[in-house]
Design an enzyme around this catalytic site. Structure first.
Site, mmCIF file in Angstrom:
data_model
loop_
_atom_site.group_PDB
_atom_site.id
_atom_site.type_symbol
_atom_site.label_atom_id
_atom_site.label_comp_id
_atom_site.label_asym_id
_atom_site.label_seq_id
_atom_site.Cartn_x
_atom_site.Cartn_y
_atom_site.Cartn_z
ATOM 1 N N GLU A 79 0.857 -1.184 0.000
ATOM 2 C CA GLU A 79 0.000 0.000 0.000
ATOM 3 C C GLU A 79 0.897 1.239 0.000
ATOM 4 O OE1 GLU A 79 -2.097 0.718 3.798
ATOM 5 O OE2 GLU A 79 -1.376 -1.261 4.385
ATOM 6 N N CYS A 111 -3.160 -3.890 4.716
ATOM 7 C CA CYS A 111 -2.178 -4.862 5.224
ATOM 8 C C CYS A 111 -2.514 -6.301 4.852
ATOM 9 C CB CYS A 111 -2.097 -4.779 6.740
ATOM 10 S SG CYS A 111 -1.667 -3.160 7.335
ATOM 11 N N HIS A 233 -1.406 -10.334 12.442
ATOM 12 C CA HIS A 233 -0.919 -9.063 11.898
ATOM 13 C C HIS A 233 -0.717 -8.148 13.106
ATOM 14 C CE1 HIS A 233 -0.744 -5.210 9.993
ATOM 15 N NE2 HIS A 233 -1.912 -4.825 10.465
HETATM 16 P P1 HMG Z 1 -3.780 6.532 21.554
HETATM 17 O O1 HMG Z 1 -4.523 7.785 21.383
HETATM 18 O O2 HMG Z 1 -2.353 6.602 21.927
HETATM 19 O O3 HMG Z 1 -4.542 5.558 22.563
HETATM 20 O O4 HMG Z 1 -3.912 5.705 20.199
HETATM 21 P P2 HMG Z 1 -4.643 5.561 24.153
HETATM 22 O O5 HMG Z 1 -4.452 6.928 24.713
HETATM 23 O O6 HMG Z 1 -5.900 4.819 24.489
HETATM 24 O O7 HMG Z 1 -3.385 4.700 24.649
HETATM 25 C C1 HMG Z 1 -3.075 3.453 24.098
HETATM 26 C C2 HMG Z 1 -2.864 2.443 25.222
HETATM 27 O O8 HMG Z 1 -1.785 2.901 26.078
HETATM 28 C C3 HMG Z 1 -4.083 2.271 26.159
HETATM 29 O O9 HMG Z 1 -4.148 0.894 26.467
HETATM 30 C C4 HMG Z 1 -3.688 3.054 27.401
HETATM 31 O O10 HMG Z 1 -4.326 2.596 28.590
HETATM 32 C C5 HMG Z 1 -2.193 2.774 27.440
HETATM 33 P P3 HMG Z 1 -5.381 -0.010 25.915
HETATM 34 O O11 HMG Z 1 -6.626 0.555 26.513
HETATM 35 O O12 HMG Z 1 -5.373 0.145 24.417
HETATM 36 O O13 HMG Z 1 -5.039 -1.397 26.362
HETATM 37 N N1 HMG Z 1 -1.427 3.734 28.255
HETATM 38 C C6 HMG Z 1 -0.446 3.387 29.118
HETATM 39 N N2 HMG Z 1 0.065 2.178 29.472
HETATM 40 C C7 HMG Z 1 1.104 2.160 30.353
HETATM 41 N N3 HMG Z 1 1.618 3.292 30.937
HETATM 42 C C8 HMG Z 1 1.129 4.498 30.631
HETATM 43 C C9 HMG Z 1 0.053 4.594 29.685
HETATM 44 N N4 HMG Z 1 -0.648 5.595 29.146
HETATM 45 C C10 HMG Z 1 -1.555 5.068 28.281
HETATM 46 N N5 HMG Z 1 1.658 5.600 31.189
HETATM 47 C C11 HMG Z 1 -3.771 3.921 18.640
HETATM 48 C C12 HMG Z 1 -3.480 4.355 20.066
HETATM 49 C C13 HMG Z 1 -3.324 2.482 18.468
HETATM 50 C C14 HMG Z 1 -5.273 4.008 18.372
HETATM 51 C C15 HMG Z 1 -2.985 4.859 17.680
HETATM 52 O O14 HMG Z 1 -1.611 4.673 17.872
HETATM 53 C C16 HMG Z 1 -3.312 4.636 16.224
HETATM 54 O O15 HMG Z 1 -4.273 5.214 15.688
HETATM 55 N N6 HMG Z 1 -2.506 3.783 15.482
HETATM 56 C C17 HMG Z 1 -2.727 3.498 14.066
HETATM 57 C C18 HMG Z 1 -3.928 2.595 13.823
HETATM 58 C C19 HMG Z 1 -3.684 1.149 14.173
HETATM 59 O O16 HMG Z 1 -2.565 0.694 14.295
HETATM 60 N N7 HMG Z 1 -4.778 0.362 14.289
HETATM 61 C C20 HMG Z 1 -4.669 -1.043 14.575
HETATM 62 C C21 HMG Z 1 -5.834 -1.875 13.984
HETATM 63 S S1 HMG Z 1 -6.077 -1.552 12.263
HETATM 64 C C22 HMG Z 1 -4.810 -2.455 11.482
HETATM 65 O O17 HMG Z 1 -4.194 -3.272 12.066
HETATM 66 C C23 HMG Z 1 -4.541 -2.106 10.053
HETATM 67 C C24 HMG Z 1 -3.317 -1.233 9.830
HETATM 68 O O18 HMG Z 1 -2.139 -2.018 9.980
HETATM 69 C C25 HMG Z 1 -3.373 -0.579 8.441
HETATM 70 C C26 HMG Z 1 -3.587 -1.460 7.221
HETATM 71 O O19 HMG Z 1 -4.342 -2.398 7.213
HETATM 72 O O20 HMG Z 1 -3.016 -1.081 6.180
HETATM 73 C C27 HMG Z 1 -3.217 -0.111 10.824
#
Ligand code: HMG
Length: 386
Positions: A79, A111, A233
């Site tokens: 992609e 992906c 993945h």
């Molecule tokens: P965010 O805003 O950082 O989320 O976005 P958050 O604030 O909820 O924090 C993430 C986690 O960190 C949470 O844990 C918090 O509790 C924890 P969870 O509730 O998820 O278990 N946290 C802490 N832990 C320890 N110590 C601390 C602390 N503070 C917070 N101090 C998000 C996170 C993954 C959404 C963002 O990074 C993102 O948008 N990433 C890109 C999208 C993505 O990877 N999606 C995955 C599924 S889709 C997919 O796999 C397809 C893809 O590969 C693309 C394709 O297909 O081409 C992406």
């Protein structure tokens, strides 16, 4: 006829960024990145690398003169394509020195597409059992500086051959694919960075996993006890844990413990590289095979997910001697050079991207086997690094 993965290899960029340094620079608690997301390091992409050079570098690791003669088709899933018309696979074929009489094509569905490549390759081998199909998944995961997705960036490629009588993983007959038009992640033609509904995407991922796995179970009668590992993945390593937890809940029986321990082994390389998009599931496979309790005869389940969205759950059985069919990823990872946040940001901003002008890149600092040296007259310039 037995058909499956005969050889598997991986390549990434020569540079990485430490996630503790990124967290400090962004004013975030490092444990959010290390534990909350589950990433320690991230591949950083110099302007001299793109989907072509990374894909060719991964494939080079499994090439032999005999294999070059046997490859009938090159399927490149990406992609991060570099042209809306011309397939990445054509450039890669040329850089690898494959013969003229080779079919080449590029595949796209986020992906997921490398898994589409594996399934198509299975059909091609069934029609011509002497042939080998080269399947490559190659990508650069880009969300943008100081975005929530930044910590989940990464880059690299996997390459594998699909053949009859495979020496690595014999694929089972049943696989379950599912698709739906969903806006969880996409990249319009005018954007270099992905757009994402992050939390929504994690929920859709889990839904697709549970739906495809349950249907697979109905079709095969196989239960958790039949699997030595479930591989995922991994857009970031915590995603695999979220998916496995959704299946196992707080169960702590022997099957759950075995699958959780296999997941940990499968996450080790992703934790050091980041999201590979198309290649990610196959880096999890490599990581399990090189760091887990893998042995011949084990049945592995593989869950492939691509936003947009498509998922597929399939399985295979490990063959005797599988360990000889892989490149040693830990050697590649140990040879990378660390860059500062400032250096990463400069590299991030110096990609060719959507530039129309002629560009010439400084190539001497990039030791990779294939290089993008610039663009002349709207044509990307690729070279073999002598
Ligand atoms: P965010 O805003 O950082 O989320 O976005 P958050 O604030 O909820 O924090 C993430 C986690 O960190 C949470 O844990 C918090 O509790 C924890 P969870 O509730 O998820 O278990 N946290 C802490 N832990 C320890 N110590 C601390 C602390 N503070 C917070 N101090 C998000 C996170 C993954 C959404 C963002 O990074 C993102 O948008 N990433 C890109 C999208 C993505 O990877 N999606 C995955 C599924 S889709 C997919 O796999 C397809 C893809 O590969 C693309 C394709 O297909 O081409 C992406």
């Amino acid at each position: 006829m037995q058909i499956g993965i005969d050889k598997l290899s991986f390549a990434t960029t020569p540079f990485y960024l430490d996630m503790v340094e990124l967290a400090q620079e962004r004013g975030v608690d490092p444990n959010k990145y290390l534990i909350g997301i589950g990433q320690e390091k991230q591949a950083v992409v110099p302007p001299t690398q793109d989907a072509v050079t990374l894909g060719a570098a991964a494939a080079l690791k499994l090439m032999t003169p005999e294999l070059k003669k046997r490859i009938s088709t090159v399927l490149v899933a990406t992609e991060s394509g570099v042209d809306n018309s011309k397939a990445t696979a054509i450039y890669i074929k040329r850089l690898l020195g494959l013969p003229k009489f080779t079919r080449v094509v590029e595949l796209k569905e986020a992906c997921y597409a490398a898994t589409a490549g594996v399934m198509m390759a299975k059909g091609l081998v069934a029609m011509d059992p002497q042939s080998a199909i080269l399947v490559i998944g190659t990508d650069i995961a880009r969300y943008g500086i100081n975005t929530p997705g930044e910590v989940t960036q990464g880059a690299g490629a996997v390459a594998m051959t699909i053949t009859a009588n495979p020496r690595l993983l014999e694929l089972d007959q049943v696989s379950v694919a599912a698709s739906d038009d969903i806006m969880d992640f996409w990249r319009p033609l005018y954007s270099e960075n992905a757009m994402v509904e992050g939390k929504y995407s994690t929920q859709i991922y889990i839904d697709f996993f549970l739906q495809t796995f349950r249907r697979y179970q109905e079709m095969t009668g196989r239960r958790l006890a039949d699997f030595d590992a479930l591989l995922f993945h991994l857009p970031f390593t915590k995603m695999g844990k979220k998916a496995l937890d959704a299946l196992l809940g707080d169960c702590n029986d022997v099957n759950s413990r075995r699958l959780r321990s296999a997941l940990t082994a499968s996450q080790l390389y992703c934790r050091q590289v980041g999201n590979l998009y198309t290649g990610s599931l196959y880096l999890s496979l490599l990581s399990f095979l090189q760091n887990g309790q893998a042995s011949a005869g084990q049945r592995l389940g593989l869950f492939s997910y691509g936003s947009g969205a498509e998922g597929e759950f399939y399985s295979g059985v490990l063959k005797p001697g599988f360990a000889n069919q892989l490149n040693d990823v830990s050697v590649d990872l140990a040879s990378r050079q660390q860059v500062t946040v400032d250096e990463y940001e400069k590299m991030f901003d110096s990609q060719l991207g959507l530039t129309e002008s002629d560009v010439s890149f400084e190539t001497s600092k990039d030791p990779s086997p294939f290089l993008l040296s610039g663009q002349v007259g709207h044509q990307r310039q690729y070279q073999v690094n002598k």
